[in-house]
Design a protein around this motif. Structure first.
Motif, PDB file in Angstrom:
ATOM      1  N   ILE A   1       0.843  -1.196   0.000  1.00  0.00           N
ATOM      2  CA  ILE A   1       0.000   0.000   0.000  1.00  0.00           C
ATOM      3  C   ILE A   1       0.878   1.245   0.000  1.00  0.00           C
ATOM      4  CG2 ILE A   1      -1.619   1.334   1.412  1.00  0.00           C
ATOM      5  CD1 ILE A   1      -2.878  -1.397   2.206  1.00  0.00           C
ATOM      6  N   ASP A   2       1.964   1.228   0.786  1.00  0.00           N
ATOM      7  CA  ASP A   2       2.884   2.369   0.836  1.00  0.00           C
ATOM      8  C   ASP A   2       3.519   2.651  -0.529  1.00  0.00           C
ATOM      9  OD1 ASP A   2       2.355   2.657   3.512  1.00  0.00           O
ATOM     10  OD2 ASP A   2       4.182   1.632   4.175  1.00  0.00           O
TER      11      ASP A   2
ATOM     12  N   ASN B   1       2.067   2.088  -3.403  1.00  0.00           N
ATOM     13  CA  ASN B   1       0.956   2.248  -4.363  1.00  0.00           C
ATOM     14  C   ASN B   1       0.806   1.059  -5.302  1.00  0.00           C
ATOM     15  OD1 ASN B   1      -0.160   4.660  -3.509  1.00  0.00           O
ATOM     16  ND2 ASN B   1       1.377   5.857  -4.604  1.00  0.00           N
TER      17      ASN B   1
ATOM     18  N   LEU C   1      -0.864  -1.807  -4.014  1.00  0.00           N
ATOM     19  CA  LEU C   1      -2.229  -2.099  -3.568  1.00  0.00           C
ATOM     20  C   LEU C   1      -2.860  -0.801  -3.101  1.00  0.00           C
ATOM     21  CD1 LEU C   1      -1.903  -5.339  -1.385  1.00  0.00           C
ATOM     22  CD2 LEU C   1      -2.810  -5.152  -3.684  1.00  0.00           C
ATOM     23  N   HIS C   2      -4.176  -0.780  -3.064  1.00  0.00           N
ATOM     24  CA  HIS C   2      -4.891   0.384  -2.568  1.00  0.00           C
ATOM     25  C   HIS C   2      -5.632  -0.005  -1.303  1.00  0.00           C
ATOM     26  CE1 HIS C   2      -3.943   2.517  -6.213  1.00  0.00           C
ATOM     27  NE2 HIS C   2      -4.315   1.457  -6.903  1.00  0.00           N
ATOM     28  N   ALA C   3      -5.558   0.866  -0.308  1.00  0.00           N
ATOM     29  CA  ALA C   3      -6.259   0.612   0.950  1.00  0.00           C
ATOM     30  C   ALA C   3      -7.747   0.799   0.700  1.00  0.00           C
ATOM     31  CB  ALA C   3      -5.772   1.569   2.024  1.00  0.00           C
ATOM     32  N   THR C   4      -8.492  -0.271   0.825  1.00  0.00           N
ATOM     33  CA  THR C   4      -9.924  -0.226   0.572  1.00  0.00           C
ATOM     34  C   THR C   4     -10.622  -1.338   1.336  1.00  0.00           C
ATOM     35  OG1 THR C   4     -11.627  -0.250  -1.140  1.00  0.00           O
ATOM     36  CG2 THR C   4      -9.716  -1.632  -1.522  1.00  0.00           C
TER      37      THR C   4
ATOM     38  N   GLN D   1     -13.188  -3.681  -6.776  1.00  0.00           N
ATOM     39  CA  GLN D   1     -12.176  -2.642  -6.630  1.00  0.00           C
ATOM     40  C   GLN D   1     -11.958  -1.851  -7.911  1.00  0.00           C
ATOM     41  OE1 GLN D   1      -8.695  -4.443  -4.928  1.00  0.00           O
ATOM     42  NE2 GLN D   1      -9.652  -4.664  -2.920  1.00  0.00           N
ATOM     43  N   CYS D   2     -12.033  -2.504  -9.036  1.00  0.00           N
ATOM     44  CA  CYS D   2     -11.862  -1.805 -10.322  1.00  0.00           C
ATOM     45  C   CYS D   2     -12.988  -0.796 -10.520  1.00  0.00           C
ATOM     46  CB  CYS D   2     -11.822  -2.815 -11.464  1.00  0.00           C
ATOM     47  SG  CYS D   2     -11.571  -2.067 -13.079  1.00  0.00           S
TER      48      CYS D   2
ATOM     49  N   ALA E   1     -12.457   2.201  -8.279  1.00  0.00           N
ATOM     50  CA  ALA E   1     -11.443   3.116  -8.819  1.00  0.00           C
ATOM     51  C   ALA E   1     -12.023   3.948  -9.962  1.00  0.00           C
ATOM     52  CB  ALA E   1     -10.223   2.325  -9.287  1.00  0.00           C
TER      53      ALA E   1
ATOM     54  N   LYS F   1     -14.274   6.627  -8.396  1.00  0.00           N
ATOM     55  CA  LYS F   1     -13.485   7.710  -7.796  1.00  0.00           C
ATOM     56  C   LYS F   1     -12.912   8.621  -8.879  1.00  0.00           C
ATOM     57  CE  LYS F   1     -12.060   5.567  -3.465  1.00  0.00           C
ATOM     58  NZ  LYS F   1     -10.922   5.080  -2.665  1.00  0.00           N
ATOM     59  N   ARG F   2     -12.420   8.025  -9.951  1.00  0.00           N
ATOM     60  CA  ARG F   2     -11.860   8.826 -11.044  1.00  0.00           C
ATOM     61  C   ARG F   2     -12.947   9.685 -11.687  1.00  0.00           C
ATOM     62  NH1 ARG F   2      -7.239   8.752 -14.218  1.00  0.00           N
ATOM     63  NH2 ARG F   2      -7.542   9.575 -16.300  1.00  0.00           N
TER      64      ARG F   2
END
Length: 124
Positions: A70-71, A73, A75-78, A85-86, A89, A92-93
């Motif tokens: 996650i740090d 980038n 993986l994404h924290a979710t 997840q796709c 994303a 959000k975009r």
């Protein structure tokens, strides 16, 4: 009867011309490697499998923790399920695009900024 034999022979000859060579069959795992004696082929396969299992186990043991991914980038924290997840994303975009478009539409013109003494110079 002779016609049927001739037709069968032609079909067999065509098949033999089009059949894959030995190396292709080895690559597709249909034949075993001819360089290895048949008596030890089974042991060679077991050894190959054991090496693969060991390598995979080593990679699994040494993989970085999720927090590190996650740090970086990767993986994404979710809290969303992986299958969604796709879509998350994309949403959000899309929301970010809408927000930016709204801000661009609401921004003051260059003339208004000159009048407020934010910009210097002539109006554009």
């Amino acid at each position: 009867m002779a016609e049927q034999k001739r037709h069968s022979r032609e079909g067999l000859e065509k098949f033999l011309k089009e059949r894959p060579n030995q190396q292709e069959l080895v690559e597709r795992n249909i034949l075993k490697d001819p360089k290895i004696a048949p008596a030890i082929q089974h042991q060679a396969e077991e050894l190959k499998r054991a090496r693969l299992e060991t390598a995979l186990a080593h990679k699994i043991e040494n993989r970085p923790p999720a927090s590190e991914l996650i740090d970086h980038n990767i993986l994404h924290a979710t809290n969303v399920a992986p299958a969604l997840q796709c879509k998350e994303a994309e949403l959000k975009r899309s929301q970010l695009e809408d927000k930016l478009n709204t801000k661009i539409q609401e921004r003051p013109s260059a003339d208004a900024l000159v009048e407020k003494h934010i910009l210097e110079g002539q109006t554009v």
